[in-house]
Enzyme design. Sequence first.
Site, PDB file in Angstrom:
ATOM      1  N   GLU A 197      -8.375  -6.665   5.243  1.00 58.67           N
ATOM      2  CA  GLU A 197      -7.416  -7.497   4.522  1.00 58.67           C
ATOM      3  C   GLU A 197      -6.778  -8.558   5.415  1.00 58.67           C
ATOM      4  O   GLU A 197      -6.177  -9.521   4.921  1.00 58.67           O
ATOM      5  CB  GLU A 197      -6.336  -6.635   3.891  1.00 58.67           C
ATOM      6  CG  GLU A 197      -5.459  -5.896   4.879  1.00 58.67           C
ATOM      7  CD  GLU A 197      -4.627  -4.812   4.206  1.00 58.67           C
ATOM      8  OE1 GLU A 197      -3.446  -4.701   4.554  1.00 58.67           O
ATOM      9  OE2 GLU A 197      -5.162  -4.092   3.346  1.00 58.67           O
ATOM     10  N   SER A 204       0.826  -1.211   0.000  1.00 55.23           N
ATOM     11  CA  SER A 204       0.000   0.000   0.000  1.00 55.23           C
ATOM     12  C   SER A 204       0.857   1.256   0.000  1.00 55.23           C
ATOM     13  O   SER A 204       0.567   2.224  -0.718  1.00 55.23           O
ATOM     14  CB  SER A 204      -0.917  -0.004   1.225  1.00 55.23           C
ATOM     15  OG  SER A 204      -1.799  -1.094   1.182  1.00 55.23           O
TER      16      SER A 204
END
Length: 428
Positions: free
Chosen positions: A317, A31
């Site tokens: 996640e 990310s």
Amino acid sequence: MSQSTASQPTWTAPVAPGPLDATVRVPGSKSITNRAFVLAALAEEPTLVRAPLDSRDARLMLGALEALGGGWERRGDDVLVRPLVPGSTEPASVVLGNAGTVARFTPALAGLGSAPVTFDGDEAIRRRPIAPLLAALREAGADIDDAGRGAPPFTVIGHGGLPGGKVDLDSSASSQFLSALLLAGPAFEAGVTVRLTGGTPPSEPHIAMTLDMLRRFGASPERDGQEFHVGPSALSCPDFTVEPDLSTAAPFVVAAAAAGGTVRIPGWPEYSTQPGDWLRSLMAELGQRVELTPEGLTVTGTGEIPGARLDLHEVGELTPVIAALLCFADGPSVISGVAHLRGHETDRLAALATELSALGAGVTETADGLAITPAPMHGGVFRTYEDHRLVMAGAVLGLRVPGVEVADPATVGKTFPGFTGAWAEMLS
């Protein structure tokens, strides 16, 4: 590798030979890496991105930026990213693979150029939601042809820049929609003001990560409840270091609880916007011993895993790995707040309920999560649906269940190409 009944390669997840005593280094955050690459491409000077993730998703992002007029080169373990020079009028193509960050973060950048750019990728990416983002980009002045699909393939026709301004956005399916607009906002003529509609986005930590990184590159994002603003800004961050991926660390962290013993993760930051940092409090909540020092995180399993009720809305996640761990709990568990996982790499809730139940656990879908009733488990093929987090979940199961055959282990290369080797080394 052996072969599954579907002629798909499998990996026999190794059983823990006893309590663990291991130090595991995980790669850079996906990310953070892809956000850094995007911001570096919009900066006024090259950025040296130190210790970025090198994986399929990260390479797809670099390829997308190159197609859009940027440049990059590897310097050892680092990557030098050069700003976009979107002067070409020749049509271009961006290959998305199954990378959600690439599919969502780069279309706005195509609108800054002067050429038509087509976006397409794996069949799975065509099923992942993106229509609300395309609608918001049109409000910001983008010219997009998606033939009404609201999904790839689509084409962004560049006209030399985007006006930006005020847009409404339904980001309830993915916080990446909001991040996409905010990351590109400094390059819009009027910046961007995003008013959220349709409910609260999942994964608040990823929104905080985007705002933090914009500030580190010189922008001044503002937030007022459900409204966000980023003005036009000259970005610059000549040297940026990526943190270890704390979500990729998840299977190693929970391994200490599943197998017993101690696992150390060097470089775990004292403060992080990554959702994976929540693992520290989760492990403590589940009764494991957790210590964070300047050297990193140390987790020691107690030999017991209690059932739990967990709202994972902000850290969805982590669900696959946590669901696998809770199959070994001493009582039932409920995971809630993660209905949005149905739109990830696969329908993660359906996949987890199907695959965990097939190996003996009692796992059923709820409206927004999973109900898990532990039961004796047995070996068999654990299908992964082209989803890297499911490979990691299968590895956790194999710690205590002999004969777990994890299908398509190479798909873990999305975030950690060396995962199976690191897992085996942890157990050696």
